[in-house]
Design a protein around this motif. Structure first.
Motif, PDB file in Angstrom:
ATOM      1  N   ILE A 115       0.834  -1.214   0.000  1.00 13.52           N
ATOM      2  CA  ILE A 115       0.000   0.000   0.000  1.00 13.52           C
ATOM      3  C   ILE A 115       0.866   1.260   0.000  1.00 13.52           C
ATOM      4  N   ALA A 116       2.125   1.132  -0.402  1.00 13.10           N
ATOM      5  CA  ALA A 116       3.083   2.230  -0.296  1.00 13.10           C
ATOM      6  C   ALA A 116       2.670   3.464  -1.079  1.00 13.10           C
ATOM      7  N   LYS A 117       1.933   3.273  -2.176  1.00 12.25           N
ATOM      8  CA  LYS A 117       1.562   4.408  -3.028  1.00 12.25           C
ATOM      9  C   LYS A 117       0.234   5.057  -2.635  1.00 12.25           C
ATOM     10  N   SER A 118      -0.423   4.524  -1.611  1.00 13.76           N
ATOM     11  CA  SER A 118      -1.726   5.051  -1.205  1.00 13.76           C
ATOM     12  C   SER A 118      -1.567   6.096  -0.098  1.00 13.76           C
ATOM     13  N   ASN A 119      -2.431   7.125  -0.133  1.00 13.23           N
ATOM     14  CA  ASN A 119      -2.387   8.158   0.904  1.00 13.23           C
ATOM     15  C   ASN A 119      -2.805   7.644   2.275  1.00 13.23           C
ATOM     16  N   ILE A 120      -3.387   6.457   2.302  1.00 13.78           N
ATOM     17  CA  ILE A 120      -3.851   5.891   3.562  1.00 13.78           C
ATOM     18  C   ILE A 120      -2.691   5.597   4.514  1.00 13.78           C
ATOM     19  N   VAL A 121      -1.474   5.523   3.995  1.00 17.73           N
ATOM     20  CA  VAL A 121      -0.300   5.224   4.827  1.00 17.73           C
ATOM     21  C   VAL A 121      -0.035   6.330   5.847  1.00 17.73           C
ATOM     22  N   TYR A 122      -0.587   7.540   5.627  1.00 20.78           N
ATOM     23  CA  TYR A 122      -0.326   8.651   6.544  1.00 20.78           C
ATOM     24  C   TYR A 122      -1.054   8.472   7.886  1.00 20.78           C
ATOM     25  N   PHE A 123      -2.038   7.577   7.920  1.00 21.92           N
ATOM     26  CA  PHE A 123      -2.753   7.358   9.173  1.00 21.92           C
ATOM     27  C   PHE A 123      -1.824   6.792  10.258  1.00 21.92           C
ATOM     28  N   SER A 124      -0.890   5.939   9.865  1.00 20.90           N
ATOM     29  CA  SER A 124      -0.054   5.246  10.858  1.00 20.90           C
ATOM     30  C   SER A 124       0.790   6.194  11.710  1.00 20.90           C
ATOM     31  N   PRO A 125       1.595   7.096  11.104  1.00 17.85           N
ATOM     32  CA  PRO A 125       2.393   8.000  11.953  1.00 17.85           C
ATOM     33  C   PRO A 125       1.525   8.958  12.769  1.00 17.85           C
ATOM     34  N   ILE A 126       0.367   9.373  12.226  1.00 15.65           N
ATOM     35  CA  ILE A 126      -0.506  10.282  12.979  1.00 15.65           C
ATOM     36  C   ILE A 126      -1.072   9.590  14.209  1.00 15.65           C
ATOM     37  N   ILE A 127      -1.561   8.362  14.042  1.00 14.91           N
ATOM     38  CA  ILE A 127      -2.097   7.598  15.179  1.00 14.91           C
ATOM     39  C   ILE A 127      -0.996   7.332  16.203  1.00 14.91           C
ATOM     40  N   ALA A 128       0.210   7.013  15.713  1.00 14.96           N
ATOM     41  CA  ALA A 128       1.341   6.765  16.624  1.00 14.96           C
ATOM     42  C   ALA A 128       1.667   8.014  17.445  1.00 14.96           C
ATOM     43  N   PHE A 129       1.682   9.182  16.779  1.00  9.48           N
ATOM     44  CA  PHE A 129       1.955  10.434  17.478  1.00  9.48           C
ATOM     45  C   PHE A 129       0.917  10.708  18.572  1.00  9.48           C
ATOM     46  N   LEU A 130      -0.349  10.486  18.240  1.00 14.04           N
ATOM     47  CA  LEU A 130      -1.427  10.790  19.188  1.00 14.04           C
ATOM     48  C   LEU A 130      -1.509   9.794  20.339  1.00 14.04           C
ATOM     49  N   SER A 131      -0.829   8.663  20.221  1.00 14.18           N
ATOM     50  CA  SER A 131      -0.913   7.645  21.275  1.00 14.18           C
ATOM     51  C   SER A 131      -0.045   7.978  22.486  1.00 14.18           C
ATOM     52  N   PHE A 132       0.902   8.936  22.331  1.00 16.71           N
ATOM     53  CA  PHE A 132       1.890   9.171  23.386  1.00 16.71           C
ATOM     54  C   PHE A 132       1.267   9.721  24.669  1.00 16.71           C
ATOM     55  N   LEU A 133       0.530  10.797  24.556  1.00 15.94           N
ATOM     56  CA  LEU A 133       0.030  11.469  25.755  1.00 15.94           C
ATOM     57  C   LEU A 133      -0.930  10.586  26.567  1.00 15.94           C
ATOM     58  N   PRO A 134      -1.893   9.893  25.922  1.00 20.01           N
ATOM     59  CA  PRO A 134      -2.719   8.974  26.708  1.00 20.01           C
ATOM     60  C   PRO A 134      -1.894   7.902  27.411  1.00 20.01           C
ATOM     61  N   ALA A 135      -0.864   7.364  26.717  1.00 17.56           N
ATOM     62  CA  ALA A 135      -0.008   6.339  27.338  1.00 17.56           C
ATOM     63  C   ALA A 135       0.726   6.903  28.554  1.00 17.56           C
ATOM     64  N   LEU A 136       1.213   8.147  28.432  1.00 16.20           N
ATOM     65  CA  LEU A 136       1.894   8.782  29.558  1.00 16.20           C
ATOM     66  C   LEU A 136       0.936   8.992  30.727  1.00 16.20           C
ATOM     67  N   TYR A 137      -0.287   9.349  30.405  1.00 15.07           N
ATOM     68  CA  TYR A 137      -1.282   9.592  31.459  1.00 15.07           C
ATOM     69  C   TYR A 137      -1.652   8.295  32.182  1.00 15.07           C
ATOM     70  N   TYR A 138      -1.728   7.190  31.435  1.00 11.78           N
ATOM     71  CA  TYR A 138      -1.979   5.895  32.077  1.00 11.78           C
ATOM     72  C   TYR A 138      -0.913   5.600  33.128  1.00 11.78           C
ATOM     73  N   ILE A 139       0.351   5.813  32.743  1.00 14.33           N
ATOM     74  CA  ILE A 139       1.455   5.543  33.676  1.00 14.33           C
ATOM     75  C   ILE A 139       1.380   6.483  34.869  1.00 14.33           C
ATOM     76  N   TYR A 140       1.099   7.743  34.612  1.00 17.20           N
ATOM     77  CA  TYR A 140       0.999   8.741  35.677  1.00 17.20           C
ATOM     78  C   TYR A 140      -0.057   8.335  36.713  1.00 17.20           C
ATOM     79  N   LEU A 141      -1.225   7.890  36.229  1.00 15.12           N
ATOM     80  CA  LEU A 141      -2.297   7.494  37.156  1.00 15.12           C
ATOM     81  C   LEU A 141      -1.899   6.267  37.961  1.00 15.12           C
ATOM     82  N   ARG A 142      -1.169   5.348  37.340  1.00 16.26           N
ATOM     83  CA  ARG A 142      -0.673   4.180  38.077  1.00 16.26           C
ATOM     84  C   ARG A 142       0.302   4.614  39.175  1.00 16.26           C
TER      85      ARG A 142
END
Length: 470
Positions: A115-142
């Protein structure tokens, strides 16, 4: 363990299952209802890439944060430290995103050639970027032991994503793009909630940032090693099979992670139990008792799923996904081998041998990558199964070997062999012509094997319990 600790373990387990279980497992019926096998293959390629990008974006920082936070809290600097880590995330992500866009063609040819030529590949880095803060907050609450808020936040995350999907279902059409957008919108909403709950106090300290990066680097390497031992198959398969076949295989992989979800929940309970041991003798007693029960119960769980997998597929999966049944059975057994090493790895952690665990994972990763590249070209999906099975078995045997240097466990091999033999008997007999032709005979065989295995496990556990008491 006191009642408060048991309660917290259960609540944390429930909270983790709400997110990992619901979004990664219980949403499967929704995905396969609206997505074709080809779209489901693309969906899992993007998930695969998101996982890898997440490891690079987080760079072990979230895990390192869990250790260093307490050091800063002793100095009353935990709030400044938390915001330094958030700032670090934005700085590092900026450079990583720049690197990604500069070398996008090369990276996608390696990670997602189908799927290298499809624009859909841009979803992966965006989702990865947005996953950081919630993950940090999970650890903080623990770390702050805010159990109720932790569970509430997990529930909120799932409710937000579910609500967005429901709105899309009512007013639009559920397809691959709408599912991906639901994750992005859901994460953005969660971001606002997290920032609102964090006390803002920015005081730049590059020493804190560099200290966290150095501490997190070995953790980052272990995550990359885990990726190549568990998810490399989706990369290599893109070179030799169709997107539809990748979709079918990916679904089989997800169903086969049921033992892994259970194992993760159990490991979070057992690690505090074993880590609290004040001597090798106490660790030996606890490890022996838990390991025997754990391995036997996991064999029973996997066996029960295999016995009734026809029933599960018939009622929960569309006909177009039925060809993956045998692959799912093999993956269940392969994942069982990988999950067997909870106690062995906990013993190594107790003895502060985290480098040994990293070495074991790296060894399994290298074996998986080498065998996959050699076998998949000739045997396609079967090549992946063989490569993964060998890598997981080597991982388990190395964990046993290194843990026995510190503490020896009696594995009761006769018991494990006998219970496993019942599952092997079922797989062999149920694949014969007479049982394939008659659903009634196969149901009788399934119920019979289930009753025999359940009776055997209960008798062994009871006998072991009595012998321990004596």
């Amino acid at each position: 363990m006191n009642l408060k600790l048991i309660k917290n373990i259960l609540l944390y387990g429930i909270g983790d299952f709400i997110v990992t279980g619901v979004t990664a497992f219980l949403f499967i019926p929704l995905y396969i209802k609206f997505l074709s096998p080809e779209d489901y293959g693309i969906f899992n390629i993007l998930n695969n890439n998101s996982a890898l990008f997440t490891y690079f974006i987080q760079f072990g920082i979230v895990s390192a944060f869990g250790r260093i936070y307490f050091l800063k809290k002793a100095l009353n600097k935990e709030t400044e430290y938390t915001w330094n880590i958030i700032v670090l995330h934005f700085i590092s992500s900026t450079f990583l995103m720049l690197f990604y866009f500069l070398f996008k063609d090369f990276l996608l040819d390696q990670l997602a050639p189908s799927i290298a030529k499809s624009n859909i590949v841009y979803f992966s880095p965006i989702i990865a970027f947005l996953s950081f803060l919630p993950a940090l907050y999970y650890i903080y609450l623990r770390l702050e032991n805010k159990v109720t808020r932790f569970v509430f936040f997990q529930i909120l995350t799932v409710l937000v994503i579910s609500a967005i999907l429901l709105l899309i279902f009512i007013f639009f059409q559920i397809d691959l793009n709408s599912i991906l957008f639901s994750f992005i919108i859901g994460n953005l909403i969660v971001w606002f909630v997290v920032i609102f709950n964090f006390k803002i106090k920015i005081n730049f300290n590059f020493k804190d940032m560099s200290e966290t990066i150095v501490f997190g680097f070995p953790i980052f390497i272990s995550y990359i090693a885990y990726f190549f031992i568990s998810k490399y198959s989706v990369i290599i398969l893109q070179k030799y099979v169709s997107l539809s076949e990748i979709g079918l295989f990916s679904l089989a992989q997800q169903i086969a992670t049921v033992p892994t979800l259970i194992t993760i929940a159990i490991s979070k309970a057992v690690q505090p139990l074993l880590f609290s041991s004040e001597s090798d003798e106490e660790l030996q007693l606890k490890s022996q008792r838990f390991d025997f029960n754990f391995k036997l119960i996991m064999i029973w769980i996997v066996g029960s799923i295999i016995f009734f997998i026809d029933f599960l597929f018939h009622f929960f999966l569309p006909e177009k996904y039925s060809p993956i049944m045998n692959t799912t059975i093999y993956l269940l057994i392969i994942n069982l081998i990988y999950n067997f090493a909870i106690v062995e790895n906990t013993i190594l952690l107790y003895k502060m041998k985290s480098k040994i665990i990293l070495l074991i994972t790296l060894t399994g990763s290298i074996i998986n990558v080498v065998l996959s590249n050699y076998l998949v070209q000739s045997y396609a999906l079967n090549g992946v199964l063989i490569a993964t099975a060998v890598a997981f078995l080597v991982n388990f045997l190395l964990s046993v070997y290194f843990s026995r240097k510190h503490l020896k466990i009696d594995y009761s091999l006769n018991t494990i062999f006998l219970s496993s033999l019942i599952i092997a008997f079922y797989i062999l007999i149920s694949s014969s012509v007479i049982f394939k032709a008659s659903i009634t005979y196969k149901n009788i065989l399934s119920i019979g094997c289930f009753l025999v295995l359940t009776t055997l496990v209960l008798l062994i556990l009871k006998q072991k319990h009595v012998s321990v008491k004596n």
